[in-house]
Design a protein around this motif. Structure first.
Motif, PDB file in Angstrom:
ATOM      1  N   LYS A 118     -41.331 175.951  -4.409  1.00 24.01           N
ATOM      2  CA  LYS A 118     -42.793 175.961  -4.382  1.00 24.01           C
ATOM      3  C   LYS A 118     -43.341 177.331  -4.760  1.00 24.01           C
ATOM      4  CE  LYS A 118     -43.265 177.067   0.568  1.00 24.01           C
ATOM      5  NZ  LYS A 118     -43.726 176.589   1.881  1.00 24.01           N
ATOM      6  N   TYR A 119     -42.473 178.345  -4.741  1.00 21.00           N
ATOM      7  CA  TYR A 119     -42.913 179.694  -5.095  1.00 21.00           C
ATOM      8  C   TYR A 119     -42.838 179.956  -6.599  1.00 21.00           C
ATOM      9  CZ  TYR A 119     -42.433 180.330  -0.072  1.00 21.00           C
ATOM     10  OH  TYR A 119     -42.552 180.197   1.286  1.00 21.00           O
ATOM     11  N   LEU A 120     -42.375 178.958  -7.375  1.00 23.25           N
ATOM     12  CA  LEU A 120     -42.445 179.074  -8.836  1.00 23.25           C
ATOM     13  C   LEU A 120     -43.900 178.924  -9.284  1.00 23.25           C
ATOM     14  CD1 LEU A 120     -39.360 176.970  -9.960  1.00 23.25           C
ATOM     15  CD2 LEU A 120     -39.707 179.389 -10.459  1.00 23.25           C
ATOM     16  N   ARG A 121     -44.305 179.696 -10.252  1.00 24.66           N
ATOM     17  CA  ARG A 121     -45.686 179.655 -10.732  1.00 24.66           C
ATOM     18  C   ARG A 121     -45.870 178.534 -11.758  1.00 24.66           C
ATOM     19  NH1 ARG A 121     -46.701 186.196 -11.369  1.00 24.66           N
ATOM     20  NH2 ARG A 121     -47.016 186.605  -9.135  1.00 24.66           N
ATOM     21  N   PRO A 122     -47.118 178.063 -11.943  1.00 18.60           N
ATOM     22  CA  PRO A 122     -47.371 176.987 -12.923  1.00 18.60           C
ATOM     23  C   PRO A 122     -46.855 177.324 -14.321  1.00 18.60           C
ATOM     24  CG  PRO A 122     -49.300 177.335 -11.533  1.00 18.60           C
ATOM     25  CD  PRO A 122     -48.327 178.416 -11.176  1.00 18.60           C
ATOM     26  N   LYS A 123     -46.998 178.584 -14.724  1.00 17.15           N
ATOM     27  CA  LYS A 123     -46.523 178.980 -16.044  1.00 17.15           C
ATOM     28  C   LYS A 123     -45.011 178.782 -16.154  1.00 17.15           C
ATOM     29  CE  LYS A 123     -46.436 182.904 -19.248  1.00 17.15           C
ATOM     30  NZ  LYS A 123     -46.795 184.337 -19.435  1.00 17.15           N
ATOM     31  N   GLU A 124     -44.298 179.085 -15.066  1.00 21.59           N
ATOM     32  CA  GLU A 124     -42.845 178.934 -15.076  1.00 21.59           C
ATOM     33  C   GLU A 124     -42.445 177.453 -15.099  1.00 21.59           C
ATOM     34  OE1 GLU A 124     -41.883 183.120 -12.729  1.00 21.59           O
ATOM     35  OE2 GLU A 124     -42.198 181.264 -11.616  1.00 21.59           O
ATOM     36  N   TRP A 125     -43.216 176.630 -14.391  1.00 22.52           N
ATOM     37  CA  TRP A 125     -42.965 175.184 -14.463  1.00 22.52           C
ATOM     38  C   TRP A 125     -43.203 174.676 -15.892  1.00 22.52           C
ATOM     39  CZ3 TRP A 125     -40.219 172.665 -11.166  1.00 22.52           C
ATOM     40  CH2 TRP A 125     -40.222 173.000  -9.812  1.00 22.52           C
ATOM     41  N   LEU A 126     -44.234 175.227 -16.544  1.00 18.68           N
ATOM     42  CA  LEU A 126     -44.528 174.835 -17.922  1.00 18.68           C
ATOM     43  C   LEU A 126     -43.379 175.210 -18.849  1.00 18.68           C
ATOM     44  CD1 LEU A 126     -46.544 173.708 -20.003  1.00 18.68           C
ATOM     45  CD2 LEU A 126     -47.516 176.014 -20.198  1.00 18.68           C
ATOM     46  N   VAL A 127     -42.867 176.441 -18.704  1.00 21.61           N
ATOM     47  CA  VAL A 127     -41.728 176.885 -19.518  1.00 21.61           C
ATOM     48  C   VAL A 127     -40.506 176.018 -19.228  1.00 21.61           C
ATOM     49  CG1 VAL A 127     -40.139 178.805 -19.960  1.00 21.61           C
ATOM     50  CG2 VAL A 127     -42.577 179.260 -19.686  1.00 21.61           C
ATOM     51  N   ALA A 128     -40.309 175.670 -17.949  1.00 25.86           N
ATOM     52  CA  ALA A 128     -39.192 174.781 -17.589  1.00 25.86           C
ATOM     53  C   ALA A 128     -39.354 173.420 -18.261  1.00 25.86           C
ATOM     54  CB  ALA A 128     -39.117 174.623 -16.075  1.00 25.86           C
ATOM     55  N   GLY A 129     -40.611 172.939 -18.362  1.00 29.79           N
ATOM     56  CA  GLY A 129     -40.877 171.681 -19.052  1.00 29.79           C
ATOM     57  C   GLY A 129     -40.529 171.768 -20.528  1.00 29.79           C
ATOM     58  N   VAL A 130     -40.888 172.899 -21.154  1.00 32.44           N
ATOM     59  CA  VAL A 130     -40.529 173.115 -22.566  1.00 32.44           C
ATOM     60  C   VAL A 130     -39.013 173.139 -22.718  1.00 32.44           C
ATOM     61  CG1 VAL A 130     -40.640 174.758 -24.482  1.00 32.44           C
ATOM     62  CG2 VAL A 130     -42.679 174.342 -23.082  1.00 32.44           C
ATOM     63  N   CYS A 131     -38.330 173.792 -21.769  1.00 32.25           N
ATOM     64  CA  CYS A 131     -36.860 173.827 -21.784  1.00 32.25           C
ATOM     65  C   CYS A 131     -36.287 172.411 -21.686  1.00 32.25           C
ATOM     66  CB  CYS A 131     -36.341 174.683 -20.631  1.00 32.25           C
ATOM     67  SG  CYS A 131     -36.605 176.464 -20.855  1.00 32.25           S
ATOM     68  N   LEU A 132     -36.939 171.578 -20.892  1.00 36.16           N
ATOM     69  CA  LEU A 132     -36.483 170.189 -20.752  1.00 36.16           C
ATOM     70  C   LEU A 132     -36.535 169.473 -22.102  1.00 36.16           C
ATOM     71  CD1 LEU A 132     -35.629 167.758 -19.032  1.00 36.16           C
ATOM     72  CD2 LEU A 132     -38.049 167.368 -18.517  1.00 36.16           C
ATOM     73  N   ILE A 133     -37.625 169.687 -22.838  1.00 31.53           N
ATOM     74  CA  ILE A 133     -37.764 169.062 -24.167  1.00 31.53           C
ATOM     75  C   ILE A 133     -36.672 169.571 -25.101  1.00 31.53           C
ATOM     76  CG2 ILE A 133     -39.251 168.877 -26.194  1.00 31.53           C
ATOM     77  CD1 ILE A 133     -41.660 169.096 -24.235  1.00 31.53           C
ATOM     78  N   ILE A 134     -36.416 170.892 -25.047  1.00 37.29           N
ATOM     79  CA  ILE A 134     -35.383 171.485 -25.907  1.00 37.29           C
ATOM     80  C   ILE A 134     -34.011 170.947 -25.522  1.00 37.29           C
ATOM     81  CG2 ILE A 134     -34.247 173.647 -26.565  1.00 37.29           C
ATOM     82  CD1 ILE A 134     -36.957 175.044 -26.115  1.00 37.29           C
ATOM     83  N   ILE A 135     -33.783 170.773 -24.206  1.00 35.59           N
ATOM     84  CA  ILE A 135     -32.494 170.234 -23.742  1.00 35.59           C
ATOM     85  C   ILE A 135     -32.296 168.809 -24.243  1.00 35.59           C
ATOM     86  CG2 ILE A 135     -31.264 169.443 -21.676  1.00 35.59           C
ATOM     87  CD1 ILE A 135     -32.382 171.945 -20.247  1.00 35.59           C
ATOM     88  N   VAL A 136     -33.369 168.002 -24.202  1.00 37.43           N
ATOM     89  CA  VAL A 136     -33.278 166.624 -24.714  1.00 37.43           C
ATOM     90  C   VAL A 136     -32.906 166.650 -26.200  1.00 37.43           C
ATOM     91  CG1 VAL A 136     -34.585 164.539 -25.216  1.00 37.43           C
ATOM     92  CG2 VAL A 136     -34.866 165.677 -23.000  1.00 37.43           C
ATOM     93  N   ALA A 137     -33.537 167.571 -26.951  1.00 37.66           N
ATOM     94  CA  ALA A 137     -33.204 167.688 -28.379  1.00 37.66           C
ATOM     95  C   ALA A 137     -31.761 168.141 -28.564  1.00 37.66           C
ATOM     96  CB  ALA A 137     -34.151 168.691 -29.045  1.00 37.66           C
TER      97      ALA A 137
END
Length: 586
Positions: free
Chosen positions: A6-25
């Protein structure tokens, strides 16, 4: 474990989401390569195939490999960045949280444990975050997609793969049942070895003076061996598990080709090539499934210890300080510098007996009020209640006419100049130590620092140091004597120009001459401010406006030196043990 994220910031969650897309690719590239391998196999086995077609299939396969590599590099970079920023934030939060703790919370966790939680535990969480973004997301996606692709290509191969995965999961489960408790113990043992090391370093002079090096070495070896044995147990469990997993992978490859050989042998000539191609593809995807589970196994290896570490970090962050801010920022007019104790009683958290009982007195503005009594009578505890190092159990303490519990702590502290019983110096310079805290000001001028040091009778030794007022002070003041540390601590209190001075046995390391001159200078330079002095020596407090005698936490005498000699047996006994008859009546 999840609670700490919960101490992760929204920006970091967003970057993690981008990483998820890259991982799927990335997974898509990985899963596509066996398809081109199958095409190349068929082209090679088919008479009349054009070499250009093989080159094209190989080119696409190379493109997929490079795409997967690029995805891995990008995800690795962002994962490391997120983990580093997250651990930096956790360290800052832990530091600030501990900084807000009272002595009750500090003692509850212990200093060594708080150090371990701020360093080793955060490192464990950082490693998990770094690996989680790369493995724990990639592994399930790859495993599920690989199973979907190979589904229906041969139930015999699927059965062999399923049995292998089941055996692997069973192995991991059994290992984790035995290993998980050891991870929790490992963090506690890390606390212990930190404590032993810290004790040895801080008490090095005593250790050497008593020839106790071998004793300390024995203590350290016990702590070190306990930690080492626990680490060996967990590491051996992991090391034993990896060869078994490698054997399962090799066994699965062998099973796929063995089953494939029987299938090809039993098939007609037209189907042999298709079965062979399917076998090559299936073996690649089966290895991907196993590799995915291997990734998860690696996470299972890291997760128990990181989970324990995260729980320990959350314990600190979720602890509510017992001493909380009030709303007051100033005292009542006409009562500046006044300190009043109204029927104050205090006992330490968890203790049965009271250290102070029904203590009542008034220290008026400009007065010097001294506290004396036998060791353990509660003198230091009493003055430590004023800056709220602990809160009174019963009764109330008023500063400037306001209960200390109603003050915002910052404003309460700014009213106080505090010189502790054991003077604390920080790594820096003489000036940075004397001007420490600044009492809310932007900075202390050089002449103010010199003025404070001169009052504390420290100018002579400071000006002889290399660099005089800019001379280096080692951590803990290791490069100055006990008396010099006390004088610098007194200068630090004086430099603040507070309303109230608290000197907690701050003159004990001074010789009688320096003590007398220092107190004389203090009296002249701090006129109009209230001074509360804890002392063991009668000579230090004879001139006080009011002397309070404590015995087993109770006030047994209150008055001037002459009044107490006449009316208080406890005070008279202390005085007679220190001074001659002539000195007592002078």
């Amino acid at each position: 474990m999840l609670k700490i994220f919960k101490y992760l910031r929204p920006k970091e969650w967003l970057v993690a989401g981008v990483c998820l897309i890259i991982i799927v690719a990335q997974v898509g590239f990985d899963l596509t390569m066996p398809v081109y391998m199958s095409m190349i196999t068929e082209l090679v086995q088919t008479p009349g195939s054009a070499i250009g077609d093989i080159w094209i299939a190989g080119g696409f396969m190379l493109f997929c490999a490079l795409g997967s590599l690029a995805g891995a590099i990008i995800v690795g970079y962002f994962a490391a960045k997120i983990a580093a920023k997250f651990s930096q934030r956790l360290r800052s939060m832990l530091f600030n949280k501990v900084d807000s703790f009272s002595m009750e919370e500090i003692n509850r966790f212990s200093t060594s444990s708080l150090i371990t939680r701020s360093t080793n535990d955060i490192t464990q969480v950082q490693m998990l975050v770094t690996m989680a973004l790369q493995l724990i997301i990639k592994a399930p996606i790859m495993a599920v997609l690989a199973v979907v692709i190979i589904y229906g290509k041969g139930y015999e191969w699927s059965l062999a793969t399923g049995i292998t995965v089941f055996v692997m999961l069973l192995l991991v489960t059994v290992v984790m049942i035995f290993v998980f408790p050891k991870f929790k113990k490992m963090q506690i043992l890390t606390d212990n070895i930190t404590r032993v090391t810290r004790e040895n370093l801080t008490g090095l002079r005593v250790v050497r003076a008593y020839n106790a090096e071998s004793y300390q070495e024995g203590k350290f070896n016990i702590a070190n061996n306990e930690l080492t044995d626990t680490q060996l147990f967990t590491n051996r469990a992991m090391v034993i598990m990896m060869p078994f997993i490698a054997m399962l992978m090799s066994g699965l490859s062998l099973a796929i080709y063995w089953i494939g050989a029987y299938m090809i042998d039993a098939a007609g000539a037209a189907d042999k090539l298709a079965i062979f191609s399917n076998m090559v593809v299936f073996s690649q995807y089966a290895m991907m499934v196993i590799m995915s589970f291997m990734m998860l196994v690696m996470m299972f290896i890291m997760m128990p210890r990181a989970s324990v570490a995260a729980k320990r970090i959350n314990e600190v962050l979720d602890t509510e300080p017992t001493i909380v801010d009030g709303m007051e920022t100033g005292g009542k007019p006409g009562q500046v510098g006044e300190v009043i104790f109204n029927n104050v009683s205090f006992k330490y958290p968890g203790a049965a007996a009271y250290v102070l009982e029904n203590v009542s007195f008034t220290a008026k503005c400009g007065e010097i009020v001294a506290f004396i009594g036998s060791t353990g009578s509660g003198k230091s505890t009493l003055v430590n209640l004023i800056p709220r190092f602990y809160d009174a159990t019963e009764g109330e303490i008023l500063v400037d006419g306001v209960n200390v519990k109603d003050y915002k702590q910052e404003f309460l502290y700014n009213k106080i100049g505090y010189a502790p019983q054991n003077p604390v110096l920080f790594k820096g310079t003489v000036s940075s130590n004397v001007g420490y805290g600044e009492n809310g000001a932007d900075a202390f001028a050089e002449n103010e620092i010199k003025w404070a040091i001169n009052i504390a009778q420290g100018s002579e030794f400071v000006e002889k140091m290399d660099g005089d007022y800019g001379a280096a002070i080692a951590q803990g003041g290791a490069n100055v004597s006990g008396g010099q540390k006390q004088r610098l601590a007194i200068a630090r209190a004086v430099c603040r120009r507070p309303e109230i001075y608290i000197f907690d046995d701050s003159f004990s390391a001074l010789d009688y001459k320096t003590d007398r001159v220092l107190r004389s200078e203090l009296k002249k330079s701090t006129a109009g401010t209230t001074s509360l002095i804890v002392a063991q020596r009668i000579g230090t407090i004879m001139d006080a406006d009011q002397i309070i005698v404590l015995d087993e936490g109770r006030i047994v005498g209150k008055g001037t030196h002459k009044e107490l000699l006449r009316d208080c047996p406890v005070y008279k006994e202390i005085a007679m043990s220190q001074l001659s008859e002539e000195e007592l009546v002078s």
